[in-house]
Design an enzyme around this catalytic site. Structure first.
Site, short mmCIF file in Angstrom:
data_model
loop_
_atom_site.label_atom_id
_atom_site.label_comp_id
_atom_site.label_asym_id
_atom_site.label_seq_id
_atom_site.Cartn_x
_atom_site.Cartn_y
_atom_site.Cartn_z
N SER A 1 62.49 46.00 25.74
CA SER A 1 60.91 45.73 26.39
C SER A 1 61.08 46.63 27.72
O SER A 1 62.46 46.69 27.96
CB SER A 1 61.47 44.62 26.57
OG SER A 1 60.39 43.72 27.77
N TYR B 1 64.43 36.98 32.67
CA TYR B 1 63.88 37.54 31.37
C TYR B 1 64.85 39.08 31.58
O TYR B 1 65.59 40.28 30.58
CB TYR B 1 63.10 37.89 30.84
CG TYR B 1 62.76 37.82 29.92
CD1 TYR B 1 63.27 38.59 28.71
CD2 TYR B 1 62.00 39.18 29.56
CE1 TYR B 1 62.70 38.87 27.07
CE2 TYR B 1 61.19 39.56 28.45
CZ TYR B 1 61.37 39.29 26.93
OH TYR B 1 61.46 40.19 25.96
#
Ligand code: NAP
Length: 254
Positions: free
Chosen positions: A141, A154
């Site tokens: 990501s 995250y």
């Protein structure tokens, strides 16, 4: 062909394994790779979904919980030669500041994104090397490169997943395995629905007022990566919507 027929003795197509193939980027990637001639082995916890998609694309659906050693062992059973592994299973839980971090959410994110990818990679590495031209794609990501407020559970997990992947790139030098890290920005999938525990309104608000990527945008890039000749290694690909310049800045935030 959704039953367990993913063996090269019964099928001459090259094998691509996609984790987290029950929705979003993983499902789109499974479809994409099937159109490129792969026998796709789809894994996720929701067996009904991977079986249905496997039926549609002529692949094999198997249950997989990447956080569970036994599940991973059962998932890879019989996969002696694998050409492509897409480590995609993952996601986020919560959006809390470090000061009030929910440790269960952090455990989920680290177990799934980091240790889950590690488990599957370890289990399939011999089969990838045995193929003579293996490819490992890790879906990290932009959170693997940036920090953002309330996102540390995250972002730290995605950083760890990314660094593990990049380390493996060094460690496999000289072996017939390519490694590509795909780092998307905002993609409209079930990602935010999972992050906000089914709160549809909150999830939809993430994508309102801008045009996000869709799962197929990412899948097409993964398909391109897989179609390169064996000597070409695309190390990292960051793809974002035009409306998003970074994890912290988009057309809404200015
Ligand atoms: P999604 O639609 O929620 O898909 C997540 C997939 O991961 C599902 O198929 C889910 O399947 C699977 N999964 C979750 N936990 C699992 C487990 N323990 N074992 C096996 N599979 C598991 O979200 P997505 O956006 O497609 O996410 C795919 C990947 O892209 C993730 O790694 C995510 O972090 C990354 N990513 C997403 C975005 C975005 O904006 N959407 C941006 C950058 C990176 P089951 O629930 O059936 O197990």
């Amino acid at each position: 062909m959704s039953t367990d027929t993913a063996s090269q003795s019964t099928d001459n197509r090259p094998i691509a394994v996609v984790t987290g193939a029950s929705s979003g980027i993983g499902a789109a990637t499974a479809r994409q790779l099937a159109t490129q001639g792969y026998h796709v082995v789809l894994g996720a916890r929701r067996l009904d979904r991977v079986t249905a998609l496997a039926d549609e694309i002529g692949g094999t659906g198997r249950q997989l919980d990447v956080t569970d050693d036994d599940s991973v062992a059962a998932f890879v059973a019989g996969l002696d030669t694998v050409n492509v592994l897409v480590n995609n299973a993952g996601g986020a839980k919560g959006l809390d500041p470090v000061s009030t971090a929910d440790l269960d959410d952090w455990r989920w994110m680290w177990e799934t994104n980091v240790l889950g990818s590690l488990r599957v990679t370890k289990a399939l590495l011999p089969a990838l090397i045995a193929s003579g031209d293996g490819l490992i794609v890790s879906v990290t990501s932009i959170a693997a490169f940036e920090a953002y407020d309330n996102g540390a559970g995250y972002t730290s997990a995605k950083h760890a997943q990314g660094v593990t992947h990049r380390t493996l790139r060094y460690e496999l030098l000289g072996k017939p395995v390519r490694l590509t890290e795909i780092a998307p920005g905002m993609v409209e999938t079930d990602f935010s629905l999972v992050r906000f525990e089914g709160d549809r309104e909150r999830a939809d608000a993430v994508y309102a007022g801008l045009t996000p990527l869709v799962a197929e945008d990412v899948a097409e890039v993964i398909g391109f990566v897989a179609s390169r000749p064996p000597h070409v290694n695309l190390d990292q690909i960051i793809l974002k919507p035009r409306d998003q310049a970074s994890a912290r800045r988009n057309v809404k935030t200015g």
